[in-house]
Design a protein around this motif. Structure first.
Motif, PDB file in Angstrom:
ATOM      1  N   VAL A 108       0.854  -1.188   0.000  1.00  0.00           N
ATOM      2  CA  VAL A 108       0.000   0.000   0.000  1.00  0.00           C
ATOM      3  C   VAL A 108       0.888   1.236   0.000  1.00  0.00           C
ATOM      4  O   VAL A 108       2.031   1.192   0.474  1.00  0.00           O
ATOM      5  N   PRO A 109       0.407   2.360  -0.506  1.00  0.00           N
ATOM      6  CA  PRO A 109       1.221   3.576  -0.544  1.00  0.00           C
ATOM      7  C   PRO A 109       1.697   3.986   0.849  1.00  0.00           C
ATOM      8  O   PRO A 109       0.905   4.107   1.770  1.00  0.00           O
ATOM      9  N   GLY A 110       2.981   4.155   0.992  1.00  0.00           N
ATOM     10  CA  GLY A 110       3.568   4.592   2.254  1.00  0.00           C
ATOM     11  C   GLY A 110       3.926   3.463   3.198  1.00  0.00           C
ATOM     12  O   GLY A 110       4.534   3.702   4.229  1.00  0.00           O
ATOM     13  N   ASP A 111       3.530   2.235   2.862  1.00  0.00           N
ATOM     14  CA  ASP A 111       3.810   1.111   3.749  1.00  0.00           C
ATOM     15  C   ASP A 111       4.006  -0.168   2.940  1.00  0.00           C
ATOM     16  O   ASP A 111       3.426  -1.207   3.240  1.00  0.00           O
ATOM     17  N   ALA A 112       4.838  -0.087   1.926  1.00  0.00           N
ATOM     18  CA  ALA A 112       5.065  -1.247   1.055  1.00  0.00           C
ATOM     19  C   ALA A 112       5.845  -2.348   1.757  1.00  0.00           C
ATOM     20  O   ALA A 112       5.771  -3.516   1.368  1.00  0.00           O
ATOM     21  N   GLY A 113       6.572  -2.035   2.816  1.00  0.00           N
ATOM     22  CA  GLY A 113       7.404  -3.015   3.504  1.00  0.00           C
ATOM     23  C   GLY A 113       6.636  -4.041   4.310  1.00  0.00           C
ATOM     24  O   GLY A 113       7.186  -5.076   4.678  1.00  0.00           O
ATOM     25  N   ASP A 114       5.370  -3.788   4.633  1.00  0.00           N
ATOM     26  CA  ASP A 114       4.599  -4.737   5.437  1.00  0.00           C
ATOM     27  C   ASP A 114       3.954  -5.840   4.617  1.00  0.00           C
ATOM     28  O   ASP A 114       3.414  -6.783   5.187  1.00  0.00           O
ATOM     29  N   ALA A 115       3.975  -5.737   3.303  1.00  0.00           N
ATOM     30  CA  ALA A 115       3.378  -6.783   2.462  1.00  0.00           C
ATOM     31  C   ALA A 115       4.104  -8.101   2.716  1.00  0.00           C
ATOM     32  O   ALA A 115       5.321  -8.180   2.618  1.00  0.00           O
ATOM     33  N   GLY A 116       3.346  -9.115   3.092  1.00  0.00           N
ATOM     34  CA  GLY A 116       3.917 -10.423   3.375  1.00  0.00           C
ATOM     35  C   GLY A 116       4.374 -10.620   4.807  1.00  0.00           C
ATOM     36  O   GLY A 116       4.758 -11.722   5.189  1.00  0.00           O
ATOM     37  N   ASN A 117       4.341  -9.578   5.623  1.00  0.00           N
ATOM     38  CA  ASN A 117       4.788  -9.650   7.020  1.00  0.00           C
ATOM     39  C   ASN A 117       3.622 -10.087   7.915  1.00  0.00           C
ATOM     40  O   ASN A 117       3.175  -9.348   8.785  1.00  0.00           O
ATOM     41  N   TRP A 118       3.123 -11.297   7.708  1.00  0.00           N
ATOM     42  CA  TRP A 118       1.939 -11.779   8.401  1.00  0.00           C
ATOM     43  C   TRP A 118       2.176 -12.098   9.865  1.00  0.00           C
ATOM     44  O   TRP A 118       1.243 -12.051  10.660  1.00  0.00           O
ATOM     45  N   LEU A 119       3.371 -12.453  10.248  1.00  0.00           N
ATOM     46  CA  LEU A 119       3.619 -12.955  11.597  1.00  0.00           C
ATOM     47  C   LEU A 119       4.181 -11.920  12.564  1.00  0.00           C
ATOM     48  O   LEU A 119       4.822 -12.284  13.553  1.00  0.00           O
ATOM     49  N   GLU A 120       3.949 -10.653  12.312  1.00  0.00           N
ATOM     50  CA  GLU A 120       4.358  -9.624  13.268  1.00  0.00           C
ATOM     51  C   GLU A 120       3.578  -9.860  14.569  1.00  0.00           C
ATOM     52  O   GLU A 120       2.350  -9.975  14.553  1.00  0.00           O
ATOM     53  N   PRO A 121       4.266  -9.961  15.722  1.00  0.00           N
ATOM     54  CA  PRO A 121       3.590 -10.359  16.966  1.00  0.00           C
ATOM     55  C   PRO A 121       2.405  -9.473  17.374  1.00  0.00           C
ATOM     56  O   PRO A 121       1.330  -9.982  17.676  1.00  0.00           O
ATOM     57  N   LEU A 122       2.595  -8.157  17.393  1.00  0.00           N
ATOM     58  CA  LEU A 122       1.473  -7.292  17.776  1.00  0.00           C
ATOM     59  C   LEU A 122       0.362  -7.317  16.729  1.00  0.00           C
ATOM     60  O   LEU A 122      -0.818  -7.239  17.072  1.00  0.00           O
ATOM     61  N   GLY A 123       0.735  -7.436  15.485  1.00  0.00           N
ATOM     62  CA  GLY A 123      -0.271  -7.515  14.428  1.00  0.00           C
ATOM     63  C   GLY A 123      -1.110  -8.773  14.547  1.00  0.00           C
ATOM     64  O   GLY A 123      -2.334  -8.736  14.393  1.00  0.00           O
ATOM     65  N   MET A 124      -0.469  -9.895  14.829  1.00  0.00           N
ATOM     66  CA  MET A 124      -1.212 -11.142  15.001  1.00  0.00           C
ATOM     67  C   MET A 124      -2.093 -11.089  16.247  1.00  0.00           C
ATOM     68  O   MET A 124      -3.214 -11.588  16.248  1.00  0.00           O
ATOM     69  N   ALA A 125      -1.582 -10.485  17.320  1.00  0.00           N
ATOM     70  CA  ALA A 125      -2.371 -10.371  18.550  1.00  0.00           C
ATOM     71  C   ALA A 125      -3.633  -9.553  18.305  1.00  0.00           C
ATOM     72  O   ALA A 125      -4.732  -9.930  18.729  1.00  0.00           O
ATOM     73  N   THR A 126      -3.485  -8.439  17.620  1.00  0.00           N
ATOM     74  CA  THR A 126      -4.664  -7.613  17.366  1.00  0.00           C
ATOM     75  C   THR A 126      -5.602  -8.271  16.361  1.00  0.00           C
ATOM     76  O   THR A 126      -6.818  -8.182  16.491  1.00  0.00           O
ATOM     77  N   LEU A 127      -5.062  -8.979  15.375  1.00  0.00           N
ATOM     78  CA  LEU A 127      -5.918  -9.663  14.401  1.00  0.00           C
ATOM     79  C   LEU A 127      -6.744 -10.748  15.071  1.00  0.00           C
ATOM     80  O   LEU A 127      -7.953 -10.853  14.828  1.00  0.00           O
ATOM     81  N   ILE A 128      -6.129 -11.526  15.933  1.00  0.00           N
ATOM     82  CA  ILE A 128      -6.864 -12.569  16.654  1.00  0.00           C
ATOM     83  C   ILE A 128      -7.939 -11.950  17.538  1.00  0.00           C
ATOM     84  O   ILE A 128      -9.079 -12.416  17.582  1.00  0.00           O
ATOM     85  N   THR A 129      -7.595 -10.885  18.237  1.00  0.00           N
ATOM     86  CA  THR A 129      -8.564 -10.209  19.098  1.00  0.00           C
ATOM     87  C   THR A 129      -9.712  -9.647  18.279  1.00  0.00           C
ATOM     88  O   THR A 129     -10.883  -9.792  18.655  1.00  0.00           O
ATOM     89  N   GLU A 130      -9.407  -9.009  17.159  1.00  0.00           N
ATOM     90  CA  GLU A 130     -10.461  -8.433  16.312  1.00  0.00           C
ATOM     91  C   GLU A 130     -11.379  -9.514  15.753  1.00  0.00           C
ATOM     92  O   GLU A 130     -12.603  -9.339  15.725  1.00  0.00           O
ATOM     93  N   VAL A 131     -10.809 -10.627  15.334  1.00  0.00           N
ATOM     94  CA  VAL A 131     -11.629 -11.714  14.799  1.00  0.00           C
ATOM     95  C   VAL A 131     -12.530 -12.295  15.885  1.00  0.00           C
ATOM     96  O   VAL A 131     -13.710 -12.585  15.638  1.00  0.00           O
ATOM     97  N   LEU A 132     -12.012 -12.454  17.089  1.00  0.00           N
ATOM     98  CA  LEU A 132     -12.846 -12.952  18.186  1.00  0.00           C
ATOM     99  C   LEU A 132     -13.991 -11.997  18.498  1.00  0.00           C
ATOM    100  O   LEU A 132     -15.129 -12.427  18.720  1.00  0.00           O
ATOM    101  N   VAL A 133     -13.706 -10.705  18.505  1.00  0.00           N
ATOM    102  CA  VAL A 133     -14.769  -9.719  18.750  1.00  0.00           C
ATOM    103  C   VAL A 133     -15.800  -9.764  17.626  1.00  0.00           C
ATOM    104  O   VAL A 133     -17.001  -9.717  17.879  1.00  0.00           O
ATOM    105  N   VAL A 134     -15.351  -9.896  16.391  1.00  0.00           N
ATOM    106  CA  VAL A 134     -16.285  -9.971  15.255  1.00  0.00           C
ATOM    107  C   VAL A 134     -17.163 -11.218  15.368  1.00  0.00           C
ATOM    108  O   VAL A 134     -18.361 -11.165  15.084  1.00  0.00           O
ATOM    109  N   ILE A 135     -16.604 -12.336  15.811  1.00  0.00           N
ATOM    110  CA  ILE A 135     -17.399 -13.555  15.981  1.00  0.00           C
ATOM    111  C   ILE A 135     -18.454 -13.362  17.067  1.00  0.00           C
ATOM    112  O   ILE A 135     -19.625 -13.731  16.890  1.00  0.00           O
ATOM    113  N   ILE A 136     -18.060 -12.776  18.191  1.00  0.00           N
ATOM    114  CA  ILE A 136     -19.023 -12.508  19.265  1.00  0.00           C
ATOM    115  C   ILE A 136     -20.129 -11.588  18.757  1.00  0.00           C
ATOM    116  O   ILE A 136     -21.319 -11.841  18.988  1.00  0.00           O
TER     117      ILE A 136
END
Length: 161
Positions: A108-136
């Protein structure tokens, strides 16, 4: 239990209006878990803001906005649970999760370096939390919509029961 009536055996008159809300939507434990998830999303995004300051302005604004909006949605849900509060909560976490998937899928413009960086610890933590909230939220909204479906005038008018 002898003589008990199953919920599926209860016949509701065609002109009846059902106004009760599902128990799950008003359950304090479910609301507390959802609020804790929203606060966690806000904290994680506030921790990520310093690392985003040197990047794209739009991304820094998004992280800052999410750090404020997620706990505010949790406060709203805690103090005044309503259909709109649940929908807003789902939208906040759903859009945040979609943003994470987008920035990791394509440059994406301004943040091309994160493409493919799926396992960033804080990113995964927030993604899991967001998905759990969406399921609830999806479970809560399904219950609310199912109960309110029969009370809608157009449903009663076109119903064949």
């Amino acid at each position: 239990m002898p003589g008990a009536i199953s919920p599926w055996e209860i016949k509701v008159p065609r002109d009846a209006i059902i106004t009760r809300s599902p128990a799950l939507a008003n359950d304090p434990a479910v609301r507390a878990v959802t609020v804790i998830g929203l606060i966690a999303v806000g904290i994680i995004h506030s921790l990520e803001v310093p690392g985003q300051v040197s990047g794209a302005v739009w991304l820094t604004m998004g992280f800052t906005l999410l750090a404020v909006i997620a706990p505010a949605a949790g406060l709203w849900l805690l103090l005044r649970p309503s259909l709109l509060a649940w929908e807003f909560t789902g939208a906040v976490c759903g859009l945040a999760a979609a943003g994470y998937v987008l920035t990791r899928s394509v440059p994406v413009p301004g943040d091309a370096g994160d493409a493919g960086n799926w396992l960033e610890p804080l990113g995964m933590a927030t993604l899991i939390t967001e998905v759990l909230v969406v399921i609830i939220v999806a479970l809560i909204l399904a219950g609310i919509y199912r109960i309110s479906y029969a009370s809608r005038p157009w449903v009663r008018a076109f119903s064949t029961n």
